[in-house]
Design an enzyme around this catalytic site. Structure first.
Site, short mmCIF file in Angstrom:
data_model
loop_
_atom_site.label_atom_id
_atom_site.label_comp_id
_atom_site.label_asym_id
_atom_site.label_seq_id
_atom_site.Cartn_x
_atom_site.Cartn_y
_atom_site.Cartn_z
N ARG A 171 0.72 -1.31 0.14
CA ARG A 171 -0.10 -0.13 0.03
C ARG A 171 0.96 1.22 -0.15
NH1 ARG A 171 -2.09 -4.02 -0.90
NH2 ARG A 171 -3.95 -5.07 0.58
N SER A 248 -11.84 2.82 3.78
CA SER A 248 -11.10 2.45 5.15
C SER A 248 -10.29 3.82 5.40
CB SER A 248 -10.22 1.46 4.78
OG SER A 248 -10.46 0.30 4.39
N GLU A 347 -5.56 6.51 5.86
CA GLU A 347 -5.41 6.52 4.59
C GLU A 347 -5.56 7.63 3.59
OE1 GLU A 347 -5.93 1.88 3.36
OE2 GLU A 347 -6.93 3.55 2.19
P1 NAP Z 1 -10.00 -7.78 5.89
O1 NAP Z 1 -10.20 -8.52 4.41
O2 NAP Z 1 -10.52 -8.38 7.29
O3 NAP Z 1 -8.48 -7.55 6.16
C1 NAP Z 1 -7.98 -6.82 7.42
C2 NAP Z 1 -6.56 -7.32 7.38
O4 NAP Z 1 -6.18 -8.59 7.71
C3 NAP Z 1 -5.78 -6.79 6.14
O5 NAP Z 1 -4.62 -5.99 6.28
C4 NAP Z 1 -5.62 -8.09 5.55
O6 NAP Z 1 -4.17 -8.10 4.46
C5 NAP Z 1 -5.40 -8.99 6.59
N1 NAP Z 1 -5.50 -10.20 6.15
C6 NAP Z 1 -6.75 -10.91 5.87
N2 NAP Z 1 -6.74 -12.03 5.73
C7 NAP Z 1 -5.60 -12.58 5.50
C8 NAP Z 1 -4.91 -13.50 5.03
N3 NAP Z 1 -5.29 -14.76 4.80
N4 NAP Z 1 -3.49 -13.20 4.95
C9 NAP Z 1 -2.67 -12.27 5.29
N5 NAP Z 1 -3.37 -11.08 5.65
C10 NAP Z 1 -4.94 -11.32 5.73
O7 NAP Z 1 -10.62 -6.44 5.77
P2 NAP Z 1 -10.91 -5.04 4.91
O8 NAP Z 1 -10.35 -3.87 5.59
O9 NAP Z 1 -12.23 -5.23 4.63
O10 NAP Z 1 -9.97 -5.47 3.68
C11 NAP Z 1 -10.43 -6.09 2.63
C12 NAP Z 1 -9.16 -5.90 1.34
O11 NAP Z 1 -9.20 -4.51 1.00
C13 NAP Z 1 -7.79 -6.31 2.24
O12 NAP Z 1 -7.25 -6.91 1.08
C14 NAP Z 1 -7.28 -4.77 2.33
O13 NAP Z 1 -5.89 -4.80 2.39
C15 NAP Z 1 -7.93 -4.32 1.06
N6 NAP Z 1 -7.76 -2.82 1.39
C16 NAP Z 1 -7.07 -2.00 0.66
C17 NAP Z 1 -6.87 -0.61 0.57
C18 NAP Z 1 -5.90 0.15 -0.36
O14 NAP Z 1 -5.53 -0.44 -1.18
N7 NAP Z 1 -5.57 1.39 0.01
C19 NAP Z 1 -7.77 0.16 1.40
C20 NAP Z 1 -8.82 -0.69 2.11
C21 NAP Z 1 -8.96 -2.14 2.11
P3 NAP Z 1 -4.07 -7.54 3.29
O15 NAP Z 1 -4.23 -6.03 3.50
O16 NAP Z 1 -2.80 -7.89 2.86
O17 NAP Z 1 -5.17 -8.01 2.20
#
Ligand code: NAP
Length: 371
Positions: A171, A248, A347
């Site tokens: 990110r 987020s 963010e």
């Molecule tokens: P979520 O899916 O519950 O994820 C919350 C956190 O837990 C994230 O950091 C996610 O990693 C991590 N996570 C969940 N399962 C995982 C696994 N099996 N292995 C490693 N890490 C794991 O909650 P959410 O907030 O709704 O996010 C959904 C997705 O959207 C996530 O991938 C999150 O990173 C992404 N997102 C991206 C942005 C951005 O690009 N700015 C903003 C908001 C959300 P990861 O972050 O590595 O996936």
């Protein structure tokens, strides 16, 4: 050196709230829509000639604009167009920075191309994606970006940057760190390929199983991701007040192993959700830290609240001001520091705030333990 006259002269006193997903913010002193690289360069020259600060606005999905507005020239990126070519077995898609990101994802999926299907339903425009190396559900744009074209404010000209020059990390990119504010992204080229989708993320696996799909293709994977995101209120929907947000509000912190052990000891009655990163750091969902600090889904404080579907999204419940948002966000950040000693990083980008102690508190780390 660019011409000093944008194709369209800037308009004065333009309301910015309608251009942002949060629906908050005062007017731009001047605003110009750039539909071409020349107009980007000309807008820069117009601002430079007058000593006026330049602010770049894309899809408005990741920005909190001050109630006082923006005292400068807002450059609204509206470069459009998608070009597709082949390079061996790969397909190169070049999209204008002002194209809606999800439309580009849909276009790739329709062609059967894999690489961005898990990034479905993310609001905002193409130009914003390399800035924070947008990622979700096991994919990130840094893995498929071939190159991009940007206007370099230092060099005052267009440059082409290969992915290897963008310093993509989790990110993160050079555009958020050392070179914040230096480049105006004009178009991005993605290298995609026909093939199986990425179905590594547990939520995606569960959703596909729920849909009874054993061997998913990219289209089915996109649908699964959209279903997950809709459930979390993370797909912009005019009739769903939970989506009047910047998505987020805080990043998921990555802490040291020692910090993780300390946090686990504080909350010894429940397991702390966590994921070990390649660098040995431990990622903890910000949503979990926030809930454990007393802010549940649906929490409301006047005109601001948390989405009823996801505690990580601060929402404008109607008529909220930017001050309301930074005040509530600051309260949440303070509560997480007090309980866990973790300083969450926001963010969104804050625009139009100067010497604002509430915003300073939000964006500073106070030497806290996040790594
Ligand atoms: P979520 O899916 O519950 O994820 C919350 C956190 O837990 C994230 O950091 C996610 O990693 C991590 N996570 C969940 N399962 C995982 C696994 N099996 N292995 C490693 N890490 C794991 O909650 P959410 O907030 O709704 O996010 C959904 C997705 O959207 C996530 O991938 C999150 O990173 C992404 N997102 C991206 C942005 C951005 O690009 N700015 C903003 C908001 C959300 P990861 O972050 O590595 O996936």
């Amino acid at each position: 050196m660019a011409s000093a006259n944008p194709g369209v002269p800037p308009a004065a006193g333009v309301p910015l709230a309608p251009l942002c997903t949060l629906g908050i913010g005062g007017p731009a002193r001047w605003l110009v829509r750039a539909t071409s690289r020349d107009e980007v360069a000309a807008a820069y020259a117009w601002a430079a000639d007058r000593g006026v600060p330049l602010f770049v606005l894309g899809g408005g999905s990741n920005v909190v604009i001050a109630d006082e507005g923006v005292d400068g020239l807002v450059l609204h990126i509206a470069l459009t167009g998608v070009e597709v070519s082949t390079a061996g077995a790969d397909t190169l898609m070049t999209a204008g920075a002002g194209e809606a990101w999800d439309a580009v994802v849909a276009g790739a999926v329709t062609r059967g191309l894999a690489g961005v299907e898990c990034l479905s339903g993310i609001p905002g425009t193409v130009g914003g994606t390399p800035i924070q190396n947008v990622g979700a559900y096991g994919q990130e744009v840094g893995h498929v970006i071939e190159s991009l074209t940007a206007f370099d404010l230092h060099e005052q000209g267009m440059v082409r940057l290969d992915a290897s020059e963008c310093a993509f990390a989790y990110r993160m990119s050079r555009f958020k760190r050392a070179d914040a504010g230096r480049f105006v992204v004009c178009d991005v080229t993605f290298r995609l390929r026909e093939g199986p989708p990425t179905t590594t993320y547990p939520d995606v696996v569960d959703q596909l199983a729920r849909d009874g799909i054993k061997t998913p293709d990219v289209r089915q994977t996109r649908e699964a991701v959209l279903a997950i995101r809709r459930r979390k209120g993370m797909v912009i929907d005019a009739v769903d007040p939970d989506t009047r947000s910047v998505g987020s509000f805080f990043m998921n912190p990555v802490v040291s192993r020692a910090s993780y052990d300390r946090i686990a000891a504080i909350n010894s009655h429940v397991r702390v959700p966590s994921y070990v990163m390649q660098n040995g750091g431990v990622k903890i969902p910000a949503a979990w830290l926030i809930e454990q600090s007393g802010f549940a889904k649906g929490h409301a404080e006047g005109r601001v609240g948390l989405s009823t579907k996801h505690p990580l999204a601060l929402i404008n419940r109607g008529g909220a001001t930017a001050r309301d948002v930074v005040t509530v966000a600051g309260r949440i950040k303070r509560a997480v520091i007090d309980r866990f000693g973790v300083s969450l990083r926001p963010e969104p980008v804050f625009v139009g705030f100067s010497n604002d102690s509430d915003v300073e508190f939000l964006i500073n780390h106070e030497g806290r333990e996040e790594v």
